[in-house]
Design an enzyme around this catalytic site. Sequence first.
Site, PDB file in Angstrom:
ATOM      1  N   MET A  27      -8.480   9.062  -0.033  1.00  0.00           N
ATOM      2  CA  MET A  27      -9.371   9.438   1.082  1.00  0.00           C
ATOM      3  C   MET A  27      -9.885  10.863   0.880  1.00  0.00           C
ATOM      4  O   MET A  27      -9.219  11.667   0.237  1.00  0.00           O
ATOM      5  CB  MET A  27      -8.601   9.380   2.397  1.00  0.00           C
ATOM      6  CG  MET A  27      -7.927   8.046   2.654  1.00  0.00           C
ATOM      7  SD  MET A  27      -7.050   8.098   4.231  1.00  0.00           S
ATOM      8  CE  MET A  27      -6.139   6.558   4.129  1.00  0.00           C
ATOM      9  N   HIS A  57      -8.216   1.937  -4.156  1.00  0.00           N
ATOM     10  CA  HIS A  57      -9.173   1.802  -3.048  1.00  0.00           C
ATOM     11  C   HIS A  57      -9.706   3.189  -2.712  1.00  0.00           C
ATOM     12  O   HIS A  57      -8.980   4.021  -2.169  1.00  0.00           O
ATOM     13  CB  HIS A  57      -8.428   1.174  -1.854  1.00  0.00           C
ATOM     14  CG  HIS A  57      -9.244   1.060  -0.610  1.00  0.00           C
ATOM     15  ND1 HIS A  57      -8.670   0.855   0.632  1.00  0.00           N
ATOM     16  CD2 HIS A  57     -10.593   1.114  -0.393  1.00  0.00           C
ATOM     17  CE1 HIS A  57      -9.617   0.790   1.541  1.00  0.00           C
ATOM     18  NE2 HIS A  57     -10.788   0.941   0.950  1.00  0.00           N
ATOM     19  N   SER A  98       2.348  -0.703   6.221  1.00  0.00           N
ATOM     20  CA  SER A  98       3.492  -0.506   7.117  1.00  0.00           C
ATOM     21  C   SER A  98       4.401  -1.726   7.175  1.00  0.00           C
ATOM     22  O   SER A  98       5.613  -1.582   7.299  1.00  0.00           O
ATOM     23  CB  SER A  98       3.014  -0.090   8.512  1.00  0.00           C
ATOM     24  OG  SER A  98       1.948  -0.882   8.920  1.00  0.00           O
ATOM     25  N   ASP A 130      -4.566   4.139  -1.839  1.00  0.00           N
ATOM     26  CA  ASP A 130      -5.653   4.564  -0.947  1.00  0.00           C
ATOM     27  C   ASP A 130      -6.007   6.028  -1.166  1.00  0.00           C
ATOM     28  O   ASP A 130      -5.219   6.915  -0.842  1.00  0.00           O
ATOM     29  CB  ASP A 130      -5.206   4.401   0.512  1.00  0.00           C
ATOM     30  CG  ASP A 130      -5.044   2.942   0.885  1.00  0.00           C
ATOM     31  OD1 ASP A 130      -6.011   2.186   0.745  1.00  0.00           O
ATOM     32  OD2 ASP A 130      -3.932   2.576   1.309  1.00  0.00           O
ATOM     33  N   ASP A 153      -7.374  -5.894   3.702  1.00  0.00           N
ATOM     34  CA  ASP A 153      -6.621  -4.647   3.825  1.00  0.00           C
ATOM     35  C   ASP A 153      -6.606  -4.192   5.287  1.00  0.00           C
ATOM     36  O   ASP A 153      -7.663  -4.004   5.883  1.00  0.00           O
ATOM     37  CB  ASP A 153      -7.316  -3.590   2.949  1.00  0.00           C
ATOM     38  CG  ASP A 153      -6.573  -2.276   2.894  1.00  0.00           C
ATOM     39  OD1 ASP A 153      -5.417  -2.203   3.361  1.00  0.00           O
ATOM     40  OD2 ASP A 153      -7.157  -1.309   2.354  1.00  0.00           O
ATOM     41  N   MET A 186     -12.059  -4.971   5.037  1.00  0.00           N
ATOM     42  CA  MET A 186     -11.190  -4.141   5.876  1.00  0.00           C
ATOM     43  C   MET A 186     -10.971  -4.865   7.201  1.00  0.00           C
ATOM     44  O   MET A 186     -11.930  -5.257   7.871  1.00  0.00           O
ATOM     45  CB  MET A 186     -11.832  -2.775   6.159  1.00  0.00           C
ATOM     46  CG  MET A 186     -11.951  -1.840   4.966  1.00  0.00           C
ATOM     47  SD  MET A 186     -10.433  -1.552   4.021  1.00  0.00           S
ATOM     48  CE  MET A 186      -9.308  -0.955   5.289  1.00  0.00           C
ATOM     49  N   SER A 204       0.826  -1.204   0.000  1.00  0.00           N
ATOM     50  CA  SER A 204       0.000   0.000   0.000  1.00  0.00           C
ATOM     51  C   SER A 204       0.864   1.259   0.000  1.00  0.00           C
ATOM     52  O   SER A 204       1.655   1.493   0.908  1.00  0.00           O
ATOM     53  CB  SER A 204      -0.912   0.002   1.228  1.00  0.00           C
ATOM     54  OG  SER A 204      -1.542   1.258   1.329  1.00  0.00           O
ATOM     55  N   MET A 262     -11.741   5.533  -0.572  1.00  0.00           N
ATOM     56  CA  MET A 262     -12.412   5.752   0.723  1.00  0.00           C
ATOM     57  C   MET A 262     -13.043   7.130   0.679  1.00  0.00           C
ATOM     58  O   MET A 262     -12.648   8.049   1.400  1.00  0.00           O
ATOM     59  CB  MET A 262     -11.386   5.632   1.858  1.00  0.00           C
ATOM     60  CG  MET A 262     -11.023   4.191   2.161  1.00  0.00           C
ATOM     61  SD  MET A 262      -9.492   4.071   3.092  1.00  0.00           S
ATOM     62  CE  MET A 262      -8.338   4.123   1.751  1.00  0.00           C
ATOM     63  N   HIS A 312      -1.272  -1.086  -4.240  1.00  0.00           N
ATOM     64  CA  HIS A 312      -2.549  -0.674  -3.663  1.00  0.00           C
ATOM     65  C   HIS A 312      -2.510   0.834  -3.388  1.00  0.00           C
ATOM     66  O   HIS A 312      -1.556   1.338  -2.792  1.00  0.00           O
ATOM     67  CB  HIS A 312      -2.761  -1.457  -2.363  1.00  0.00           C
ATOM     68  CG  HIS A 312      -4.055  -1.188  -1.680  1.00  0.00           C
ATOM     69  ND1 HIS A 312      -5.225  -1.812  -2.039  1.00  0.00           N
ATOM     70  CD2 HIS A 312      -4.367  -0.363  -0.640  1.00  0.00           C
ATOM     71  CE1 HIS A 312      -6.203  -1.390  -1.245  1.00  0.00           C
ATOM     72  NE2 HIS A 312      -5.714  -0.506  -0.392  1.00  0.00           N
TER      73      HIS A 312
HETATM   74  C1  DX5 Z   1      -6.252   1.978   5.534  1.00  0.00           C
HETATM   75  C2  DX5 Z   1      -5.832   1.699   4.123  1.00  0.00           C
HETATM   76  C3  DX5 Z   1      -4.839   0.624   4.024  1.00  0.00           C
HETATM   77  C4  DX5 Z   1      -3.533   0.924   4.712  1.00  0.00           C
HETATM   78  C5  DX5 Z   1      -3.047  -0.368   5.293  1.00  0.00           C
HETATM   79  O1  DX5 Z   1      -7.318   2.808   5.563  1.00  0.00           O
HETATM   80  O2  DX5 Z   1      -6.947   1.339   3.333  1.00  0.00           O
HETATM   81  O3  DX5 Z   1      -4.605   0.237   2.673  1.00  0.00           O
HETATM   82  O4  DX5 Z   1      -2.546   1.451   3.865  1.00  0.00           O
HETATM   83  O5  DX5 Z   1      -1.957  -0.114   6.099  1.00  0.00           O
HETATM   84  P1  DX5 Z   1      -1.372  -1.204   7.095  1.00  0.00           P
HETATM   85  O6  DX5 Z   1      -0.969  -2.380   6.263  1.00  0.00           O
HETATM   86  O7  DX5 Z   1      -0.214  -0.485   7.720  1.00  0.00           O
HETATM   87  O8  DX5 Z   1      -2.455  -1.543   8.075  1.00  0.00           O
HETATM   88 ZN    ZN Z   2      -6.574   0.383   1.322  1.00  0.00          ZN
END
Ligand code: DX5
Ligand code: ZN
Length: 216
Positions: A37, A66, A198, A35, A175, A137, A8, A68, A33
């Site tokens: 937001m 993804h 992470s 993200d 995820d 999730m 990610s 959000m 991936h």
């Molecule tokens: C969280 C994201 C994830 C995030 C995951 O809202 O959708 O994709 O990057 O991070 P880790 O693997 O650190 O939980």
């Molecule tokens: Zn994500």
Amino acid sequence: MKHLVAPSLLSADFANLKSEMEMINRSECDWLHIDIMDGVFVPNISFGFPVLKYVAQLCEKPLDVHLMIVQPEKFLNEVKALGAYSMNVHVEACTHLHRVVQQIKEAGMKAGVTLNPATPVSTLADIIEDLDIVMLMAVNPGFGGQKFIPHTLDKVRALRRLIDASRSEALIEVDGGVNHETGRQLIDAGVDVLVAGSAVFRADDPSKEICFLKNL
Ligand code: DX5
Ligand code: ZN
């Protein structure tokens, strides 16, 4: 099928995006991936299309986007313009989920639907055959580095049963909170795609970590 690994971008070093993408390109990962937001659907803002345009130019792996955000269908053309492989929308953000799924597929992308931790798998019973990907999730979305919610394992097993009982060929993606331990548990429960932020980018050797997650 051997499971896939999707690091990610959220946890990458944004001051060194070029070298991060070179690492991703050389690594054994399957997808990147991404993200997005909006500070409304989730209590955080990540990055938008002006930045992602350059990520898309640098990254040679398929992009798993993804969203959000509320009303994700508004950005369908922008996601398509990135050359995204898949577009994941939250069931909680779509009043007309069936329509959005058809629009994603008509745009030539794989249709992914994502469920928050409190949303039951059964909510997908009437659309499962239209989906290419279901993403669960394992944390409340909005931030990297959160702790894995163990109930996700039960949801993976319930989703596997739902898929097997239908004509669906949807991949199961998880995820949030994926590490060596939870990754192994998820694979045993029937997951096809592991997203890891992470765990990968905070590792001393990210490409070695990707290799480890691939070989779980
Ligand atoms: C969280 C994201 C994830 C995030 C995951 O809202 O959708 O994709 O990057 O991070 P880790 O693997 O650190 O939980
Ligand atoms: Zn994500």
